[in-house]
Design an enzyme around this catalytic site. Structure first.
Site, mmCIF file in Angstrom:
data_model
loop_
_atom_site.group_PDB
_atom_site.id
_atom_site.type_symbol
_atom_site.label_atom_id
_atom_site.label_comp_id
_atom_site.label_asym_id
_atom_site.label_seq_id
_atom_site.Cartn_x
_atom_site.Cartn_y
_atom_site.Cartn_z
ATOM 1 N N THR A 40 38.798 -10.483 12.355
ATOM 2 C CA THR A 40 37.160 -9.714 11.531
ATOM 3 C C THR A 40 36.298 -9.432 13.060
ATOM 4 O O THR A 40 36.025 -8.622 13.691
ATOM 5 C CB THR A 40 36.988 -10.894 11.389
ATOM 6 O OG1 THR A 40 37.269 -11.895 11.199
ATOM 7 C CG2 THR A 40 36.933 -10.069 9.337
ATOM 8 N N ASP A 41 37.425 -10.468 14.164
ATOM 9 C CA ASP A 41 36.518 -10.961 15.400
ATOM 10 C C ASP A 41 36.375 -9.001 16.041
ATOM 11 O O ASP A 41 35.497 -8.965 16.635
ATOM 12 C CB ASP A 41 37.255 -11.507 16.407
ATOM 13 C CG ASP A 41 38.659 -12.105 16.485
ATOM 14 O OD1 ASP A 41 39.450 -10.891 16.252
ATOM 15 O OD2 ASP A 41 38.790 -12.115 17.523
ATOM 16 N N GLY A 127 52.368 -21.631 21.088
ATOM 17 C CA GLY A 127 53.152 -20.761 20.371
ATOM 18 C C GLY A 127 52.831 -20.897 18.700
ATOM 19 O O GLY A 127 53.551 -20.103 17.862
ATOM 20 N N GLY A 129 49.963 -20.590 16.896
ATOM 21 C CA GLY A 129 48.940 -19.972 16.547
ATOM 22 C C GLY A 129 48.152 -21.181 16.244
ATOM 23 O O GLY A 129 46.363 -20.673 16.184
ATOM 24 N N SER A 131 45.577 -21.579 19.613
ATOM 25 C CA SER A 131 45.329 -21.019 20.241
ATOM 26 C C SER A 131 45.002 -21.661 21.794
ATOM 27 O O SER A 131 45.139 -22.548 22.981
ATOM 28 C CB SER A 131 43.423 -21.246 20.262
ATOM 29 O OG SER A 131 43.072 -19.509 19.689
ATOM 30 N N SER A 132 46.640 -22.141 21.924
ATOM 31 C CA SER A 132 46.963 -22.780 23.332
ATOM 32 C C SER A 132 46.755 -21.949 24.631
ATOM 33 O O SER A 132 45.821 -22.759 26.030
ATOM 34 C CB SER A 132 48.506 -23.203 23.115
ATOM 35 O OG SER A 132 48.819 -22.112 23.282
ATOM 36 N N GLU A 165 42.960 -12.201 29.363
ATOM 37 C CA GLU A 165 43.650 -12.793 28.200
ATOM 38 C C GLU A 165 44.082 -11.117 27.889
ATOM 39 O O GLU A 165 45.670 -10.345 28.145
ATOM 40 C CB GLU A 165 43.228 -13.309 26.866
ATOM 41 C CG GLU A 165 44.723 -12.990 25.733
ATOM 42 C CD GLU A 165 44.334 -14.690 24.995
ATOM 43 O OE1 GLU A 165 44.287 -15.641 25.707
ATOM 44 O OE2 GLU A 165 45.916 -14.571 24.590
ATOM 45 N N ASP A 177 38.801 -16.997 20.343
ATOM 46 C CA ASP A 177 39.436 -17.915 20.079
ATOM 47 C C ASP A 177 39.060 -19.090 21.544
ATOM 48 O O ASP A 177 38.337 -19.188 21.222
ATOM 49 C CB ASP A 177 41.027 -17.687 20.652
ATOM 50 C CG ASP A 177 41.711 -17.316 19.386
ATOM 51 O OD1 ASP A 177 41.445 -17.369 18.431
ATOM 52 O OD2 ASP A 177 43.095 -16.596 19.832
ATOM 53 N N TYR A 229 50.276 -7.051 15.753
ATOM 54 C CA TYR A 229 48.963 -7.134 16.224
ATOM 55 C C TYR A 229 47.816 -6.560 16.886
ATOM 56 O O TYR A 229 47.097 -5.569 16.274
ATOM 57 C CB TYR A 229 48.797 -8.252 17.242
ATOM 58 C CG TYR A 229 47.125 -9.005 17.224
ATOM 59 C CD1 TYR A 229 46.516 -10.380 16.754
ATOM 60 C CD2 TYR A 229 46.191 -7.648 17.952
ATOM 61 C CE1 TYR A 229 45.053 -10.375 16.858
ATOM 62 C CE2 TYR A 229 45.250 -8.399 18.351
ATOM 63 C CZ TYR A 229 43.996 -9.413 18.243
ATOM 64 O OH TYR A 229 43.171 -10.450 18.030
HETATM 65 C C1 GAF Z 1 44.588 -13.725 17.104
HETATM 66 C C2 GAF Z 1 43.041 -13.491 18.099
HETATM 67 F F1 GAF Z 1 43.685 -14.031 19.807
HETATM 68 C C3 GAF Z 1 41.633 -13.551 18.433
HETATM 69 O O1 GAF Z 1 41.256 -13.073 18.744
HETATM 70 C C4 GAF Z 1 42.117 -12.914 16.172
HETATM 71 O O2 GAF Z 1 42.080 -11.681 16.624
HETATM 72 C C5 GAF Z 1 43.063 -13.512 15.360
HETATM 73 O O3 GAF Z 1 44.511 -13.439 16.628
HETATM 74 C C6 GAF Z 1 42.787 -12.939 14.250
HETATM 75 O O4 GAF Z 1 42.151 -13.846 13.841
HETATM 76 O O5 GAF Z 1 44.264 -15.886 17.385
#
Ligand code: GAF
Length: 388
Positions: A40-41, A127, A129, A131-132, A165, A177, A229
């Protein structure tokens, strides 16, 4: 996946050994899980992450000139780069690219970035998920901002870290993140409006409710995660164009059926349905948390998972298995968290059920021949800080 107690000491030791000096300071940034609000971001929507007690720590001191030297406990050799490499996106690769990306983003925004020597240690699994990469960006950003005396309030930092990033490393992620690892507060989930970056810190007291969040690392290999993605993001942007709105956030859930009727194919309709209903689930979750009805968010978490599996098509058998096994063992709700195609699952459980639920997931994995999952009991920790 249990946090090693002395990650800060490891960063200091890495600095002392590598540079034969004492660091000027140490900066820490956490990993995160997203309670709800997935993909959603970048649709200008809503998310609700919280920071984990697992952290990345950067020990650093300034060095003369425009030169950055970086050591990591996961690498034998330091990465060393100057302004020319920092100013060429993609030139520094691997983990060093996130550091160079931060230097690039700061320089691009007009900041005088001090040269520095850095040493990195981390308890955030790579890796998975969690957010390292955002944790590394945020810790480096905090270190460089303090060392250089840069005027850089916390609210402005997530965009710069995201730019590192997106623009330097080349991953087209949203703002969640970096916002989570910088702006989260202990004991709270971060309700973030990704359009204007306004936040509300929503109390999330699991202990008081007799509950726990179990985080299960699915250990699924990331299958084509980057390309998938990017293709989900592109599909959402195309759909917003077709609907004549700036972003899918602008489709209210009450207008969803009418919007779907205007879309050309079933796949696009399913992608849009996920985003629109997921935004509403975030709002409903926030309302329940504010009312102190924590246990009642369970069905929203499970509905979010079904939407990611059936409409957004970003789950894999390992994460579906973890969700199903957790629910069958009595979890109040469970969902994949993060970008998808692997990564972690979170399950909301009665505190006493955390271990039995973890055991049930391990046994379901063993039955299907999947690699044994790691588990962690999570609680909302603080965002990036300078350590004393
Ligand atoms: C990853 C992305 F880095 C985030 O910005 C977000 O889109 C997420 O996937 C999915 O909600 O963590």
């Amino acid at each position: 996946m249990t946090g090693h107690p002395d990650v800060a000491d490891r960063a200091t030791a890495g600095f002392s050994c590598g540079y034969d000096a004492t660091p000027a300071g140490r900066w820490a940034a956490p990993g995160r899980v997203n309670l709800i609000g997935e993909h959603t971001d970048y649709n200008d929507g809503f998310v609700l992450p919280f920071a984990l007690p697992l952290r990345t720590v950067v020990a650093a001191d300034p060095q003369p000139g425009e030169r950055w030297t970086v050591r990591s406990e996961i690498a034998d050799r330091p990465v060393d780069f100057g302004a020319a490499e920092a100013d060429s996106p993609g030139r520094v690769t691997g983990w060093g690219g996130y550091v160079a990306g931060v230097v690039w983003a700061l320089r691009g925004a007009g900041y005088a970035v001090p040269g520095a020597r850095l040493a990195i240690a981390s308890d955030v699994p790579l890796g998975s998920g969690l957010s390292s990469s955002a944790a590394l960006e945020a810790a480096v950003l905090a270190a460089l901002a303090d060392l250089g005396g840069l005027d850089l309030p916390a609210e402005r930092r997530p965009r710069l870290a995201q730019r590192a990033e997106n623009g330097y490393v080349g991953a087209p992620t949203g703002i969640m993140d970096q916002s989570a690892v910088i702006r989260c507060r202990a004991g709270h989930a971060l309700f973030l409006d990704c359009r204007d970056e306004s936040v509300d810190h929503v109390p999330f007291d699991l202990d008081a409710a007799g509950l726990a969040i179990l985080v299960i690392d699915s250990r699924a290999p990331h299958r084509h995660a980057d390309g998938e993605y990017a293709s989900r993001r592109a599909a959402c942007e195309r759909a917003a164009d077709l609907l004549g709105v700036p972003a899918l956030r602008d489709v209210p859930v009450a207008d969803l059926d009418a919007a779907l009727a205007r879309l050309p194919d079933d796949e696009t309709r399913r992608r849009v349905r996920h985003v629109v209903t997921e935004n509403q689930r975030v709002l409903d979750t926030v309302a329940l948390l504010r009312a102190g009805r924590v246990a009642e968010i369970g069905p929203l978490l499970t509905a979010s998972h079904a939407s990611m599996r059936d409409d957004f098509a970003i789950t894999v058998p390992e994460v579906d298995t973890a969700v199903e096994a957790a629910l069958a063992a009595g979890a109040l709700g469970a969902r994949m968290t993060g970008g998808g195609f692997g990564g972690c699952v979170l399950a909301l459980v009665e505190a006493a059920a955390a271990e039995p639920v973890a055991a049930a997931v391990r046994s379901a994995y063993a039955e299907r021949g999947f690699a044994a999952p790691d588990t962690l009991t999570a609680f909302p920790a603080p965002g990036a800080i300078r350590l004393p």
